[in-house]
Motif scaffolding. Structure first.
Motif, PDB file in Angstrom:
ATOM      1  N   MET A   1       0.815  -1.213   0.000  1.00 43.31           N
ATOM      2  CA  MET A   1       0.000   0.000   0.000  1.00 43.31           C
ATOM      3  C   MET A   1       0.856   1.275   0.000  1.00 43.31           C
ATOM      4  O   MET A   1       0.643   2.167  -0.824  1.00 43.31           O
ATOM      5  N   PRO A   2       1.847   1.410   0.895  1.00 38.20           N
ATOM      6  CA  PRO A   2       2.724   2.581   0.803  1.00 38.20           C
ATOM      7  C   PRO A   2       3.503   2.628  -0.516  1.00 38.20           C
ATOM      8  O   PRO A   2       3.709   3.710  -1.082  1.00 38.20           O
ATOM      9  N   ALA A   3       3.944   1.463  -1.005  1.00 40.07           N
ATOM     10  CA  ALA A   3       4.669   1.438  -2.275  1.00 40.07           C
ATOM     11  C   ALA A   3       3.785   1.917  -3.416  1.00 40.07           C
ATOM     12  O   ALA A   3       4.242   2.628  -4.322  1.00 40.07           O
ATOM     13  N   LEU A   4       2.516   1.539  -3.378  1.00 37.87           N
ATOM     14  CA  LEU A   4       1.578   1.993  -4.398  1.00 37.87           C
ATOM     15  C   LEU A   4       1.392   3.505  -4.320  1.00 37.87           C
ATOM     16  O   LEU A   4       1.329   4.198  -5.350  1.00 37.87           O
ATOM     17  N   GLY A   5       1.322   4.038  -3.100  1.00 38.67           N
ATOM     18  CA  GLY A   5       1.239   5.491  -2.940  1.00 38.67           C
ATOM     19  C   GLY A   5       2.468   6.197  -3.491  1.00 38.67           C
ATOM     20  O   GLY A   5       2.364   7.237  -4.143  1.00 38.67           O
ATOM     21  N   ARG A   6       3.630   5.624  -3.239  1.00 34.47           N
ATOM     22  CA  ARG A   6       4.892   6.180  -3.767  1.00 34.47           C
ATOM     23  C   ARG A   6       4.884   6.172  -5.294  1.00 34.47           C
ATOM     24  O   ARG A   6       5.276   7.143  -5.948  1.00 34.47           O
ATOM     25  N   PHE A   7       4.433   5.050  -5.860  1.00 35.44           N
ATOM     26  CA  PHE A   7       4.384   4.896  -7.313  1.00 35.44           C
ATOM     27  C   PHE A   7       3.431   5.910  -7.944  1.00 35.44           C
ATOM     28  O   PHE A   7       3.773   6.578  -8.931  1.00 35.44           O
ATOM     29  N   MET A   8       2.232   6.054  -7.392  1.00 35.49           N
ATOM     30  CA  MET A   8       1.241   6.985  -7.930  1.00 35.49           C
ATOM     31  C   MET A   8       1.700   8.433  -7.788  1.00 35.49           C
ATOM     32  O   MET A   8       1.512   9.258  -8.697  1.00 35.49           O
ATOM     33  N   LEU A   9       2.310   8.747  -6.656  1.00 35.60           N
ATOM     34  CA  LEU A   9       2.795  10.102  -6.435  1.00 35.60           C
ATOM     35  C   LEU A   9       3.877  10.467  -7.445  1.00 35.60           C
ATOM     36  O   LEU A   9       3.855  11.559  -8.039  1.00 35.60           O
ATOM     37  N   SER A  10       4.815   9.567  -7.672  1.00 32.95           N
ATOM     38  CA  SER A  10       5.897   9.823  -8.623  1.00 32.95           C
ATOM     39  C   SER A  10       5.355  10.005 -10.042  1.00 32.95           C
ATOM     40  O   SER A  10       5.806  10.882 -10.774  1.00 32.95           O
ATOM     41  N   SER A  11       4.385   9.183 -10.409  1.00 40.90           N
ATOM     42  CA  SER A  11       3.781   9.300 -11.736  1.00 40.90           C
ATOM     43  C   SER A  11       3.042  10.622 -11.881  1.00 40.90           C
ATOM     44  O   SER A  11       3.139  11.289 -12.911  1.00 40.90           O
ATOM     45  N   TYR A  12       2.310  11.016 -10.854  1.00 38.75           N
ATOM     46  CA  TYR A  12       1.555  12.274 -10.890  1.00 38.75           C
ATOM     47  C   TYR A  12       2.486  13.471 -11.062  1.00 38.75           C
ATOM     48  O   TYR A  12       2.172  14.423 -11.789  1.00 38.75           O
ATOM     49  N   LEU A  13       3.630  13.418 -10.417  1.00 41.40           N
ATOM     50  CA  LEU A  13       4.563  14.539 -10.456  1.00 41.40           C
ATOM     51  C   LEU A  13       5.469  14.521 -11.686  1.00 41.40           C
ATOM     52  O   LEU A  13       6.322  15.388 -11.845  1.00 41.40           O
ATOM     53  N   GLY A  14       5.273  13.548 -12.561  1.00 45.72           N
ATOM     54  CA  GLY A  14       6.093  13.482 -13.770  1.00 45.72           C
ATOM     55  C   GLY A  14       7.490  12.981 -13.517  1.00 45.72           C
ATOM     56  O   GLY A  14       8.404  13.215 -14.311  1.00 45.72           O
ATOM     57  N   GLN A  15       7.692  12.268 -12.392  1.00 47.71           N
ATOM     58  CA  GLN A  15       8.982  11.668 -12.057  1.00 47.71           C
ATOM     59  C   GLN A  15       8.784  10.176 -11.816  1.00 47.71           C
ATOM     60  O   GLN A  15       9.040   9.655 -10.735  1.00 47.71           O
ATOM     61  N   PRO A  16       8.283   9.443 -12.832  1.00 44.97           N
ATOM     62  CA  PRO A  16       7.847   8.060 -12.609  1.00 44.97           C
ATOM     63  C   PRO A  16       8.983   7.120 -12.237  1.00 44.97           C
ATOM     64  O   PRO A  16      10.110   7.247 -12.702  1.00 44.97           O
ATOM     65  N   ILE A  17       8.642   6.189 -11.360  1.00 50.02           N
ATOM     66  CA  ILE A  17       9.516   5.067 -11.049  1.00 50.02           C
ATOM     67  C   ILE A  17       8.693   3.798 -11.267  1.00 50.02           C
ATOM     68  O   ILE A  17       7.470   3.846 -11.339  1.00 50.02           O
ATOM     69  N   SER A  18       9.353   2.673 -11.368  1.00 58.86           N
ATOM     70  CA  SER A  18       8.625   1.415 -11.540  1.00 58.86           C
ATOM     71  C   SER A  18       8.027   0.984 -10.216  1.00 58.86           C
ATOM     72  O   SER A  18       8.506   1.366  -9.141  1.00 58.86           O
ATOM     73  N   ILE A  19       6.998   0.160 -10.284  1.00 54.51           N
ATOM     74  CA  ILE A  19       6.393  -0.347  -9.059  1.00 54.51           C
ATOM     75  C   ILE A  19       7.390  -1.230  -8.307  1.00 54.51           C
ATOM     76  O   ILE A  19       7.394  -1.266  -7.067  1.00 54.51           O
TER      77      ILE A  19
END
Length: 211
Positions: A40-58
């Motif tokens: 769940m926290p990892a998913l939040g990290r993933f979504m946040l990074s994608s939203y900010l245009g700094q994507p990381i892999s799950i």
């Protein structure tokens, strides 16, 4: 993760004695809980990074979470249980800990309480009703328990992802509307006192640079 665990539990009920199947189901529930503390926290990290245009892999998000699992479990996962709609964005963006995360969450939540709760509980109710109907229908079929487990856990995984993305969007929407400024740009900026990695823009994520 949810689907394999659910399948193992259903298969256990089909082929094992009831007492052993019950023990297996209990152990699998504990495994699922431990997995959720990380996912769940990892998913939040993933979504946040994608939203900010700094994507990381799950996968990278999961690895970061595992590396600091105790801190993430206490300061992100636990606040998320207490109606923590914004727990993950607050933890990662504002670098707060347990009690400050909870206080900040309710501070933001009360600014738009009705529309946020309506969105969260309305979507949850709709999904819940649909899953009950599907479960009743699948229960009438051969191997309905296994089919129902696959569908329910698949939908649950999708719902988790949806609400994680919604949490991030609502967090920045509330901050922008009521606090002004450009919270997205603030979140993208490296935190003061921390060196920016070469040729990368670091996400202000509880001391963890974006990959």
């Amino acid at each position: 993760m949810l689907i394999p665990i659910g399948l193992l539990a259903q298969l256990g009920l089909l082929i094992l004695p009831l007492s052993i199947a019950a023990l297996l189901a209990t152990l699998l529930s504990l495994v699922q809980l431990a997995a959720m503390v990380i996912l769940m926290p990892a998913l939040g990290r993933f979504m946040l990074s994608s939203y900010l245009g700094q994507p990381i892999s799950i996968q990278a998000a999961v690895q970061e979470t595992i590396a600091r699992v105790a801190d993430v479990a206490v300061n992100c996962f636990v606040p998320g249980i207490v109606l923590g709609v914004f727990a993950a964005p607050i933890y990662y963006v504002e670098d707060k800990k347990l009690v400050p995360v909870i206080k900040r969450n309710f501070e933001l939540l009360k600014k738009e309480l009705v529309p946020i709760l309506a969105a969260v509980f309305g979507a949850s109710l709709a999904v819940g009703i649909a899953m009950v109907i599907v479960g009743v229908i699948l229960g009438l079929l051969p191997l309905g328990g296994i089919l129902n487990s696959i569908v329910v856990n698949g939908v649950t995984a999708f719902v988790f992802a949806f609400f994680s993305a919604l949490s991030v969007w609502l967090y920045f929407w509330v901050r922008r509307k009521h606090e002004g400024g450009d919270p997205e740009s603030e979140a993208r900026a490296p935190r003061r006192g921390r060196r920016r990695p070469p040729e990368r823009v670091s996400l202000r994520v509880a001391g963890v640079p974006a990959s």
